[in-house]
Design a protein around this motif. Sequence first.
Motif, PDB file in Angstrom:
ATOM      1  N   TYR A   1       0.849  -1.190   0.000  1.00 23.46           N
ATOM      2  CA  TYR A   1       0.000   0.000   0.000  1.00 23.46           C
ATOM      3  C   TYR A   1       0.887   1.242   0.000  1.00 23.46           C
ATOM      4  N   THR A   2       0.770   2.021  -1.063  1.00 27.51           N
ATOM      5  CA  THR A   2       1.505   3.282  -1.161  1.00 27.51           C
ATOM      6  C   THR A   2       0.474   4.389  -1.388  1.00 27.51           C
ATOM      7  N   GLU A   3       0.320   5.243  -0.404  1.00 30.95           N
ATOM      8  CA  GLU A   3      -0.705   6.288  -0.458  1.00 30.95           C
ATOM      9  C   GLU A   3      -0.086   7.657  -0.667  1.00 30.95           C
ATOM     10  N   PHE A   4      -0.748   8.453  -1.490  1.00 30.04           N
ATOM     11  CA  PHE A   4      -0.354   9.844  -1.714  1.00 30.04           C
ATOM     12  C   PHE A   4      -1.496  10.713  -1.183  1.00 30.04           C
ATOM     13  N   VAL A   5      -1.232  11.413  -0.104  1.00 31.11           N
ATOM     14  CA  VAL A   5      -2.274  12.193   0.561  1.00 31.11           C
ATOM     15  C   VAL A   5      -1.966  13.675   0.372  1.00 31.11           C
ATOM     16  N   SER A   6      -2.850  14.355  -0.330  1.00 32.92           N
ATOM     17  CA  SER A   6      -2.611  15.769  -0.637  1.00 32.92           C
ATOM     18  C   SER A   6      -3.210  16.717   0.391  1.00 32.92           C
ATOM     19  N   GLY A   7      -4.299  16.291   1.031  1.00 27.76           N
ATOM     20  CA  GLY A   7      -4.972  17.175   1.979  1.00 27.76           C
ATOM     21  C   GLY A   7      -6.250  16.531   2.466  1.00 27.76           C
ATOM     22  N   PRO A   8      -7.116  17.290   3.123  1.00 30.12           N
ATOM     23  CA  PRO A   8      -8.409  16.750   3.563  1.00 30.12           C
ATOM     24  C   PRO A   8      -9.276  16.417   2.353  1.00 30.12           C
ATOM     25  N   LYS A   9     -10.359  15.702   2.589  1.00 24.85           N
ATOM     26  CA  LYS A   9     -11.195  15.264   1.471  1.00 24.85           C
ATOM     27  C   LYS A   9     -11.787  16.470   0.728  1.00 24.85           C
ATOM     28  N   ALA A  10     -11.897  16.299  -0.560  1.00 24.44           N
ATOM     29  CA  ALA A  10     -12.496  17.346  -1.382  1.00 24.44           C
ATOM     30  C   ALA A  10     -14.016  17.273  -1.275  1.00 24.44           C
ATOM     31  N   ALA A  11     -14.679  18.296  -1.781  1.00 29.42           N
ATOM     32  CA  ALA A  11     -16.135  18.389  -1.651  1.00 29.42           C
ATOM     33  C   ALA A  11     -16.838  17.200  -2.277  1.00 29.42           C
ATOM     34  N   GLY A  12     -16.308  16.664  -3.349  1.00 24.98           N
ATOM     35  CA  GLY A  12     -16.987  15.568  -4.034  1.00 24.98           C
ATOM     36  C   GLY A  12     -16.627  14.186  -3.519  1.00 24.98           C
ATOM     37  N   GLN A  13     -15.757  14.086  -2.553  1.00 22.91           N
ATOM     38  CA  GLN A  13     -15.357  12.777  -2.045  1.00 22.91           C
ATOM     39  C   GLN A  13     -16.318  12.325  -0.942  1.00 22.91           C
ATOM     40  N   PRO A  14     -16.743  11.055  -0.976  1.00 23.62           N
ATOM     41  CA  PRO A  14     -17.719  10.589   0.016  1.00 23.62           C
ATOM     42  C   PRO A  14     -17.121  10.343   1.388  1.00 23.62           C
ATOM     43  N   ASP A  15     -15.854   9.971   1.443  1.00 22.41           N
ATOM     44  CA  ASP A  15     -15.238   9.605   2.721  1.00 22.41           C
ATOM     45  C   ASP A  15     -13.877  10.281   2.853  1.00 22.41           C
ATOM     46  N   GLY A  16     -13.354  10.218   4.080  1.00 22.34           N
ATOM     47  CA  GLY A  16     -12.032  10.767   4.339  1.00 22.34           C
ATOM     48  C   GLY A  16     -12.076  11.878   5.367  1.00 22.34           C
ATOM     49  N   PRO A  17     -10.937  12.220   5.928  1.00 23.69           N
ATOM     50  CA  PRO A  17     -10.881  13.255   6.972  1.00 23.69           C
ATOM     51  C   PRO A  17     -11.307  14.634   6.461  1.00 23.69           C
TER      52      PRO A  17
END
Length: 464
Positions: A265-281
């Motif tokens: 698992y290699t994740e690239f995290v740019s920031g908090p969830k965008a408006a159109g994303q259903p899940d995430g911080p």
Amino acid sequence: MAAQFIDQFAKNLAPDTRAAVYDGSKQGHEKRTKLLFDTYADPDRLRRLAGEIKQHVLENLDTYLPAVEAKLLANGAQVHWAATGEEACAAVLRIMQARGAKKMVKAKTMVSEEIELEHYLDKQGIETLETDLGEFIVQIDHDHPSHIVKPIIHKNRREIAKSFEREGLGAYNDDPETITRRARQFLRHKYLAADVALTGANFVSVESGRLVIVTNEGNSRFCLAATRCHIALVGIEKLVPQDRDLGLLLNLLARSATAQQLTVYTEFVSGPKAAGQPDGPEEMHVVFVDNGRTDVLASDCRDILRCIRCGACLNVCPVYRQASGHAYRSVYPGPVGAVLSPLLAGEKFPELADLPKASSLCGACHEVCPVNIPIPDLLLRLRAKGKAEGAPLAAAGTPPMGAWAWLASQPTAWKAALFGGKMINYLPTKLLPIPALRAWESKRSLPEWRGGEFRKWLRNRQRP
């Protein structure tokens, strides 16, 4: 002294523990070497390039740190700066208190171990749960990791099964698949109930502001999927200039750490969830931690900050294999820890100042380092620093080396000693001429004599 302490610790290790550490580290090194050389014609060229990239970052942190802060802010993250471990812990607590958060799920991060975040939050009534399987087992056993990548390399499955039985996770069963399934079942509802997720970051790209998180269990994804707040603890040295640099560093990291072509698992995290994303911080906080790194940067051992925490130097180290990570008495064990731990600890833990002496200086750690850190040179610099500051040159009971130095500088005497060494192979222990030799031989078996060819080769060698 470190050498004495580690030697004594190694002698007191349980046979099962010694076997687990030795076999696990040896296998890791052998698999890493085969995969690296099977894949690349000249892996040394790649690690030199990786070392140059990381060194460039260290030499230009004053430029890169403001630049990555600006990029992270533009991505919607909030940035915090912590000069000390205490400030980093306090920053995490403030973020949680602002949200009324009481439960944290945590992916594996060495920085949090370094600043003792779990103990700090526990005193504040915060429930902190490790979600990496190895770290989870260490946590329920009230133990400490003994390897940078494999925190429970010192344990076997029977010990783990007993721990799970004790914690009410099921009847004794040492089948690895059963152990893993029970951990998943226990952790699954913990992810859903947590308020905050905490991770580290293997790399942070200055170009894009992306945090790169690598795991083999997917636990960081579970942490980030259900919680509404993501806190990332990041050492200030973890930056890379561009996204393209990650192609090289991720390949070297995976091969050196776990002998994989790429971490699962290699994740690239740019920031908090965008408006159109259903899940995430909904919130993302990045806490950049100094905690002594600026002092290391100002020293002649700054090269150690290139380290990407792959653990390859531990796997190849003969001292680590015999003693395990706990013998180093610090979060960072092995060759890298023998340099980094006393530098980060400074005057707070003077007892770690002797760690640079816990090395045979064989150079294997430098040969396997994916970012080409000259660890033996750094150990010698720290030893010289200790000497200049009045530290004893050797532990009590260490035999003087003056006679050996004289012998090694006299060709005739040296040849006679080599002949004597050959003859010792044929003498019973009780007939050895010197009491010290008899005591030494009683605990060791001399290898079969294989000398005598070098001088012949040198005489016959044609000069250019």
